[in-house]
Scaffold this motif. Structure first.
Motif, PDB file in Angstrom:
ATOM      1  N   CYS A  30      14.335  38.414  89.712  1.00 53.33           N
ATOM      2  CA  CYS A  30      14.162  37.789  87.653  1.00 53.33           C
ATOM      3  C   CYS A  30      15.808  38.488  88.039  1.00 53.33           C
ATOM      4  O   CYS A  30      16.196  39.690  88.476  1.00 53.33           O
ATOM      5  CB  CYS A  30      13.637  39.270  86.847  1.00 53.33           C
ATOM      6  SG  CYS A  30      14.129  39.098  85.440  1.00 53.33           S
ATOM      7  N   THR A  31      16.707  37.668  87.428  1.00 53.81           N
ATOM      8  CA  THR A  31      17.878  38.076  87.120  1.00 53.81           C
ATOM      9  C   THR A  31      18.134  38.569  85.457  1.00 53.81           C
ATOM     10  O   THR A  31      18.804  39.312  85.034  1.00 53.81           O
ATOM     11  CB  THR A  31      18.991  36.274  86.788  1.00 53.81           C
ATOM     12  OG1 THR A  31      18.680  35.946  85.380  1.00 53.81           O
ATOM     13  CG2 THR A  31      18.947  35.885  87.821  1.00 53.81           C
ATOM     14  N   GLU A  32      17.176  39.129  84.715  1.00 60.03           N
ATOM     15  CA  GLU A  32      16.829  39.610  83.388  1.00 60.03           C
ATOM     16  C   GLU A  32      18.096  38.806  82.580  1.00 60.03           C
ATOM     17  O   GLU A  32      18.868  39.170  81.773  1.00 60.03           O
ATOM     18  CB  GLU A  32      17.343  40.820  83.839  1.00 60.03           C
ATOM     19  CG  GLU A  32      16.313  41.770  83.927  1.00 60.03           C
ATOM     20  CD  GLU A  32      16.737  43.504  84.448  1.00 60.03           C
ATOM     21  OE1 GLU A  32      17.409  43.422  83.306  1.00 60.03           O
ATOM     22  OE2 GLU A  32      16.075  44.508  85.287  1.00 60.03           O
ATOM     23  N   CYS A  33      17.846  37.685  83.048  1.00 56.59           N
ATOM     24  CA  CYS A  33      18.056  36.409  82.181  1.00 56.59           C
ATOM     25  C   CYS A  33      18.194  36.595  80.898  1.00 56.59           C
ATOM     26  O   CYS A  33      19.052  36.178  80.049  1.00 56.59           O
ATOM     27  CB  CYS A  33      18.614  35.295  82.557  1.00 56.59           C
ATOM     28  SG  CYS A  33      17.426  34.199  82.833  1.00 56.59           S
ATOM     29  N   GLY A  34      16.709  36.306  80.535  1.00 56.03           N
ATOM     30  CA  GLY A  34      15.815  36.446  78.906  1.00 56.03           C
ATOM     31  C   GLY A  34      15.640  35.157  78.742  1.00 56.03           C
ATOM     32  O   GLY A  34      15.001  35.093  77.609  1.00 56.03           O
ATOM     33  N   ARG A  35      15.900  34.135  79.150  1.00 59.66           N
ATOM     34  CA  ARG A  35      15.816  32.729  78.871  1.00 59.66           C
ATOM     35  C   ARG A  35      14.302  32.532  78.646  1.00 59.66           C
ATOM     36  O   ARG A  35      13.892  31.805  77.894  1.00 59.66           O
ATOM     37  CB  ARG A  35      15.824  31.848  80.155  1.00 59.66           C
ATOM     38  CG  ARG A  35      17.740  31.380  80.745  1.00 59.66           C
ATOM     39  CD  ARG A  35      17.988  31.053  81.265  1.00 59.66           C
ATOM     40  NE  ARG A  35      19.119  31.189  81.311  1.00 59.66           N
ATOM     41  CZ  ARG A  35      20.254  30.282  82.004  1.00 59.66           C
ATOM     42  NH1 ARG A  35      19.943  28.808  81.917  1.00 59.66           N
ATOM     43  NH2 ARG A  35      21.507  30.801  82.665  1.00 59.66           N
ATOM     44  N   CYS A  36      13.411  33.572  79.438  1.00 57.78           N
ATOM     45  CA  CYS A  36      11.810  33.117  79.160  1.00 57.78           C
ATOM     46  C   CYS A  36      11.789  33.729  77.979  1.00 57.78           C
ATOM     47  O   CYS A  36      10.469  33.227  76.884  1.00 57.78           O
ATOM     48  CB  CYS A  36      11.003  33.666  80.583  1.00 57.78           C
ATOM     49  SG  CYS A  36      11.608  35.450  80.995  1.00 57.78           S
TER      50      CYS A  36
ATOM     51  N   CYS B 241      12.700  29.753  83.682  1.00 56.25           N
ATOM     52  CA  CYS B 241      13.027  30.320  84.618  1.00 56.25           C
ATOM     53  C   CYS B 241      13.716  29.874  85.212  1.00 56.25           C
ATOM     54  O   CYS B 241      12.989  29.116  86.195  1.00 56.25           O
ATOM     55  CB  CYS B 241      12.310  30.787  85.283  1.00 56.25           C
ATOM     56  SG  CYS B 241      12.473  32.618  86.568  1.00 56.25           S
ATOM     57  N   PRO B 242      14.747  29.950  85.560  1.00 54.00           N
ATOM     58  CA  PRO B 242      16.501  29.481  87.008  1.00 54.00           C
ATOM     59  C   PRO B 242      15.662  30.264  87.942  1.00 54.00           C
ATOM     60  O   PRO B 242      16.221  28.667  89.034  1.00 54.00           O
ATOM     61  CB  PRO B 242      17.806  30.106  85.641  1.00 54.00           C
ATOM     62  CG  PRO B 242      17.405  31.269  85.746  1.00 54.00           C
ATOM     63  CD  PRO B 242      16.458  31.110  84.674  1.00 54.00           C
ATOM     64  N   VAL B 243      15.151  31.176  88.734  1.00 51.45           N
ATOM     65  CA  VAL B 243      14.463  31.862  89.827  1.00 51.45           C
ATOM     66  C   VAL B 243      13.054  30.777  90.587  1.00 51.45           C
ATOM     67  O   VAL B 243      12.600  32.080  90.767  1.00 51.45           O
ATOM     68  CB  VAL B 243      15.271  32.341  89.795  1.00 51.45           C
ATOM     69  CG1 VAL B 243      16.930  32.271  89.973  1.00 51.45           C
ATOM     70  CG2 VAL B 243      15.067  33.597  88.534  1.00 51.45           C
TER      71      VAL B 243
ATOM     72  N   ILE C 172      10.085  32.135  88.782  1.00 48.97           N
ATOM     73  CA  ILE C 172       9.398  33.074  88.685  1.00 48.97           C
ATOM     74  C   ILE C 172       8.829  32.310  87.699  1.00 48.97           C
ATOM     75  O   ILE C 172       8.209  32.511  87.166  1.00 48.97           O
ATOM     76  CB  ILE C 172       9.894  34.322  87.885  1.00 48.97           C
ATOM     77  CG1 ILE C 172      10.871  34.814  88.756  1.00 48.97           C
ATOM     78  CG2 ILE C 172       8.523  35.225  87.335  1.00 48.97           C
ATOM     79  CD1 ILE C 172      12.102  36.480  88.266  1.00 48.97           C
TER      80      ILE C 172
ATOM     81  N   LYS D 128      10.447  38.909  79.899  1.00 50.39           N
ATOM     82  CA  LYS D 128      11.255  39.364  80.985  1.00 50.39           C
ATOM     83  C   LYS D 128      11.438  40.901  81.061  1.00 50.39           C
ATOM     84  O   LYS D 128      10.842  40.941  82.601  1.00 50.39           O
ATOM     85  CB  LYS D 128      12.762  39.160  80.156  1.00 50.39           C
ATOM     86  CG  LYS D 128      13.391  39.886  80.743  1.00 50.39           C
ATOM     87  CD  LYS D 128      15.136  40.179  79.739  1.00 50.39           C
ATOM     88  CE  LYS D 128      14.959  40.608  79.137  1.00 50.39           C
ATOM     89  NZ  LYS D 128      16.021  41.307  78.293  1.00 50.39           N
TER      90      LYS D 128
ATOM     91  N   HIS E 254       5.337  33.681  86.450  1.00 49.65           N
ATOM     92  CA  HIS E 254       5.075  34.674  85.093  1.00 49.65           C
ATOM     93  C   HIS E 254       3.044  35.294  85.582  1.00 49.65           C
ATOM     94  O   HIS E 254       2.476  35.680  84.774  1.00 49.65           O
ATOM     95  CB  HIS E 254       4.898  34.514  83.869  1.00 49.65           C
ATOM     96  CG  HIS E 254       6.673  34.602  84.105  1.00 49.65           C
ATOM     97  ND1 HIS E 254       7.927  33.540  84.172  1.00 49.65           N
ATOM     98  CD2 HIS E 254       8.127  35.287  83.497  1.00 49.65           C
ATOM     99  CE1 HIS E 254       9.137  33.754  84.394  1.00 49.65           C
ATOM    100  NE2 HIS E 254       9.330  35.128  83.641  1.00 49.65           N
TER     101      HIS E 254
END
Ligand code: SF4
Ligand code: SF4
Length: 668
Positions: A287-293, A362-364, A366, A309, A368
Motif C-alpha cells: 500500500c502506497t497510502e495514496c488514498g485513491r480507494c 488501487c494502483p497496486v 490490493i 486506505k 481490500h
C-alpha cells in the motif's frame, strides 16, 4: 589527498556495510512475517507471460497510476526520474570505496548517453514533486495521508535529486585527470547550476569541497532512505512490483470459500492477524497510502467509520504490533483483530457495501475485500457479532430461502398470467431464467421480472424458471459473513440446477449473476451465465426484437457495482438504452462506469440500518438529479429500490426504471 581518499574509502565502506546490513535485517523481518502467518492461499503462479506483460503495462506503463491524471503523471515523472538516477548513485557509492572504479571508460558513448538522460530525468523528479507539493499544500484532498512519514519521504527524495545534480555540476569542474572520464557536455541540466551559482568562480579546493559535501549528503540521504524504507509507507517501493506481478489476472472473482465442514479447523474467517496468508501480507506491504480507494469509497464519502486506505494501514500496523507472537507462531498470544482499542471495529467492517471501488482503483492491486469480508465471516461464525437486524434476515433465508421471509412456495407467483413454464415442466428450455429473490417477491422487482419475461416472449426465447425449486443465490448471506448459511443456499441451488443441466442461465440481478457465474463453479455448477443487459442486447443485435424507438426523454444510467466493477459490463446497458430511447442523449453522471458510485445496498447492506453518517443512496440520488434527466435507468433490482428511496427523500420527480422495463416500453 591520498590520506583523505583512504579515510573516505573506509567511511564509505563502513556506511555501506551498516546501511545495507540494517536494510537486509529489516527486510528479512518483513519476509519472516510473511512466512510466519498461517492462513492458506490457493494462489498458483500461473500465466507467467501474462504477468510479465502486466509489469510492462502497469509498472513501466504506469497505466493504473495514471487513472488519476494529475497525481498519476507526477508519479510517473518521479518514478522514472528516480529509477534513472540509481545506477549513477550506485556507481558513486562504489567509487567512494574503490576510487579507480571507472565504468565511464569501458563504454564512454553509452555511459555518456546514460548520464545525459539521467540528468534530464532527475529534473523531472523535481517537477513531479512540485505537483505533489501543490496537491498537498494547496489542494489538500482529505484522503491524502499527510504527516511526518510523508514529509520525510519528500524531503529525502528531493535531497537525493538536488545533491545528485550538484555532484554532477561540480564533477564537470573537476580536472578530467582526477577521474578519467571527460564529463564535459554530459549534464545538460546540472551544468546550468554552474552558471546559476557562479561555481566557476570557486577555487579548485572549494570545488573539490563542494563535490565532497554534495557527495556525502547524497550518500547519507540515500542510505538513510534505504534503512527507512522497510518501516515506512515507502515499503511499497519493495512490495508494489511483486504484488502487481502476482495480482489476479481476471476482473471476475469469487469470494474466498471456507471449508465449513473441516472438523480440524479451529476457527473460520479472519479473527487474528496471524490468520492472514503470505499474499495478504504482501498486499499490506504494497500500500502506497495514496488514498485513491478512500476517495472512491461510498462509506468513507458518507461519513462512515470505514476507509479502505485506513483499514489496510490498520491491518499492517496490527501485524507489526503483534510481530513477536506471530513470528513465534504462538497463535494463543495473538490478540483478536477486533478488540478493545483496535481501530478495526464492527462498525468499520459492517460499513462496507462490497462495491469494489477500492480494489478497482488501487494502483497496486490490493484486495481490500479479502480482509473485510473474511473479518466479517469470523465475526458472524465465531463471535455471533453482527448488526442485530441481520438476525431476522438470516432466519428468513434459512426458513424460506429469501431474505424477507415470504413463503418459498410462492416463488413463481410473480408471473401469474404470463404463461411462464417451470423447468420441471419444460426441462428442454433453451434458457433457465433464474429470477432471484427480488424478482420473485419484491413489488418493484416483480415488475422488472414481468417486463423481462414479456420481452423474452416477444423475442421468442424458450425459457423456464425454477419457481419454488429456486432458493436465494447466497450472495447476501456470504457478503454478510454467514458462510454457513450461504453455502447451504448455494448447495441447494447447485443441486437443482445440475439436475436440469441448463444450456444457459439468465438473470436480471447482478448479485445472482455474479454468484452463479463466478462462485457456483467452485461448488460444482458451471454453466454459461448471462446478465439480462448482455442477453437483451444480443437479441437486439440479432434483430429478434423490433424496437419502436420511443422518445422517453433525457436519461442517465446508474452502474451497478456487481455488474460493472465485479464483471466489467458497462456497454450493453447503455447500448440498449440508446436503442430503446432513440434520439435522446444519455447523460452520464460524473461518477460512472468503473468509477460509478454504489447505491448502498451491496454486501448485505440492503438489509441493515444505515445509522452512521449520511445516506449513500441520497448522495447518489443527488447526483442523478444534477444531470437533469427525467429517468434514471439501472440494471439491478436493489439499485432500483435504493435509487427510488433516495429520489423520494429528495422529493424529486424522476422515474427509476430497469433497462428491461425501458426496452419493454419501447416494444409496446
Ligand atoms: S489500498 Fe491502494 S488505493 Fe488505497 S491507499 Fe493503498 S495503494 Fe492507494
Ligand atoms: S468495497 Fe466499496 S464500500 Fe467497501 S471499502 Fe471498498 S470502496 Fe469502500
Amino acid at each position: 589527498m591520498q590520506h583523505y581518499l583512504n579515510i573516505k574509502a573506509f567511511i564509505m565502506a563502513l556506511a555501506l556495510l551498516s546501511a545495507f546490513g540494517l536494510f537486509f535485517i529489516r527486510v528479512r523481518r518483513l519476509r519472516d512475517l510473511m512466512q510466519a502467518v498461517q492462513g492458506k492461499t490457493d494462489f498458483k503462479l500461473d500465466r507467467v507471460a501474462a504477468r510479465i506483460k502486466v509489469l510492462f503495462t502497469d509498472v513501466l506503463g504506469q497505466s493504473n497510476v495514471r487513472r488519476k491524471p494529475m497525481a498519476g503523471y507526477a508519479h510517473t515523472l518521479i518514478f522514472f526520474g528516480f529509477l534513472a538516477v540509481q545506477p549513477h548513485s550506485l556507481e558513486l557509492m562504489i567509487k567512494g570505496v574503490f576510487r579507480n572504479f571507472e565504468p565511464g571508460l569501458w563504454m564512454p558513448a553509452v555511459y555518456g548517453a546514460y548520464l545525459y538522460a539521467a540528468d534530464i530525468l532527475a529534473l523531472l523528479v523535481l517537477i513531479g514533486f512540485a505537483v505533489v507539493l501543490y496537491r498537498r499544500v494547496l489542494v489538500r484532498p482529505k484522503y491524502l495521508t499527510v504527516g511526518m512519514d510523508a514529509n520525510l519521504i519528500i524531503l529525502f527524495t528531493s535531497l537525493i535529486i538536488i545533491t545528485f545534480q550538484f555532484i554532477n555540476a561540480f564533477q564537470t569542474l573537476l580536472p578530467t585527470a582526477a577521474h578519467g572520464f571527460d564529463y564535459a557536455g554530459v549534464f545538460p541540466i546540472s551544468e546550468r547550476l554552474v552558471s546559476l551559482f557562479n561555481l566557476n568562480a570557486l577555487t579548485p579546493t572549494q570545488i573539490f569541497a563542494g563535490y565532497e559535501i554534495s557527495y556525502y549528503i547524497h550518500m547519507a540521504t540515500i542510505l538513510g532512505f534505504l534503512i527507512y524504507i522497510p518501516g515506512s509507507k515507502h515499503l511499497h517501493l519493495l512490495a508494489a512490483v511483486p504484488n502487481v506481478f502476482l495480482k489476479p489476472l481476471e476482473r471476475e472473482k469469487a469470494m474466498i470459500t471456507t471449508d465449513i465442514e473441516d472438523e480440524d479447523a479451529e476457527s473460520f474467517g479472519l479473527g487474528k492477524i496471524n490468520e492472514l496468508n503470505w499474499k495478504h501480507v504482501l498486499n499490506l506491504y504494497a500500500c502506497t497510502e495514496c488514498g485513491r480507494c478512500e476517495e472512491q469509497c461510498p462509506a468513507a464519502n458518507t461519513g462512515k467509520p470505514l476507509s479502505p486506505k485506513k483499514i489496510i494501514h490498520d491491518f499492517k500496523h496490527d501485524l507489526f504490533d503483534q510481530a513477536a507472537p506471530v513470528l513465534a507462531k504462538d497463535g494463543e498470544a495473538v490478540e483478536p483483530i477486533v478488540r478493545e482499542a483496535s481501530p478495526i471495529t464492527g462498525d468499520v467492517l459492517w460499513s462496507c457495501t462490497s462495491c469494489r471501488a477500492c480494489e478497482d482503483i488501487c494502483p497496486v492491486n490490493i484486495e481490500h475485500l479479502d480482509f473485510i469480508l473474511e473479518a466479517r465471516k469470523y465475526q458472524v461464525l465465531m463471535e455471533a457479532a453482527f448488526p442485530p437486524e441481520l438476525q431476522e434476515t438470516f432466519t428468513n433465508l434459512e426458513n424460506q430461502a429469501n431474505p424477507w421471509g415470504f413463503n418459498a412456495e410462492d416463488r413463481a407467483k410473480w408471473c401469474e398470467g404470463l404463461d411462464v413454464p417451470l423447468m420441471m415442466d419444460a426441462p428442454d428450455a433453451d434458457v433457465l431464467y433464474y429470477v432471484g429473490c427480488a424478482g420473485s417477491f419484491d413489488d418493484r422487482g416483480m415488475k422488472i421480472a414481468r417486463a423481462l419475461a414479456r420481452v423474452l416472449q416477444r423475442a421468442g426465447v424458450k425459457f423456464a424458471i425454477l419457481g419454488p425449486e429456486e432458493a436465494c443465490n447466497g450472495d447476501m448471506a456470504r457478503r454478510a459473513g454467514n458462510e454457513y448459511l450461504a453455502q447451504m443456499l448455494i448447495q441447494q441451488n447447485v443441486e437443482t440446477i445440475n439436475q436440469y443441466k441448463p444450456k444457459q442461465i439468465l438473470t436480471a440481478c447482478p448479485h445472482c449473476f455474479n454468484a452463479i457465474k463466478n462462485e457456483y463453479p467452485g461448488f460444482g455448477a458451471a454453466y454459461p451465465v448471462w446478465h439480462h443487459t448482455d442477453f437483451l442486447f444480443d437479441l437486439v443485435r440479432q434483430g429478434r426484437l423490433s424496437i419502436n424507438g420511443k422518445h422517453l426523454g433525457e436519461m442517465t444510467f446508474h452502474d451497478s457495482c456487481y455488474l460493472g466493477r465485479w464483471n466489467g459490463i458497462y456497454d450493453s446497458p447503455r447500448q440498449l438504452l440508446r436503442a430503446a430511447n432513440r434520439g435522446v442523449k444519455l447523460t452520464e453522471m460524473p461518477r460512472s462506469r468503473d468509477k460509478g458510485f454504489c447505491c448502498g445496498a451491496g454486501g448485505g447492506r440492503m438489509f441493515m440500518e444505515e445509522t452512521l453518517g449520511t445516506y449513500i443512496n441520497v448522495d447518489r440520488a443527488r447526483e442523478v438529479a444534477a444531470t437533469g434527466a427525467k429517468t434514471v435507468a439501472a440494471a439491478c433490482p436493489f439499485c432500483i429500490t435504493m435509487l427510488k428511496d433516495g429520489i423520494t427523500e429528495l422529493n424529486r420527480d424522476i422515474a427509476v426504471k430497469d433497462v428491461a422495463e425501458i426496452l419493454d416500453e419501447a416494444l409496446s
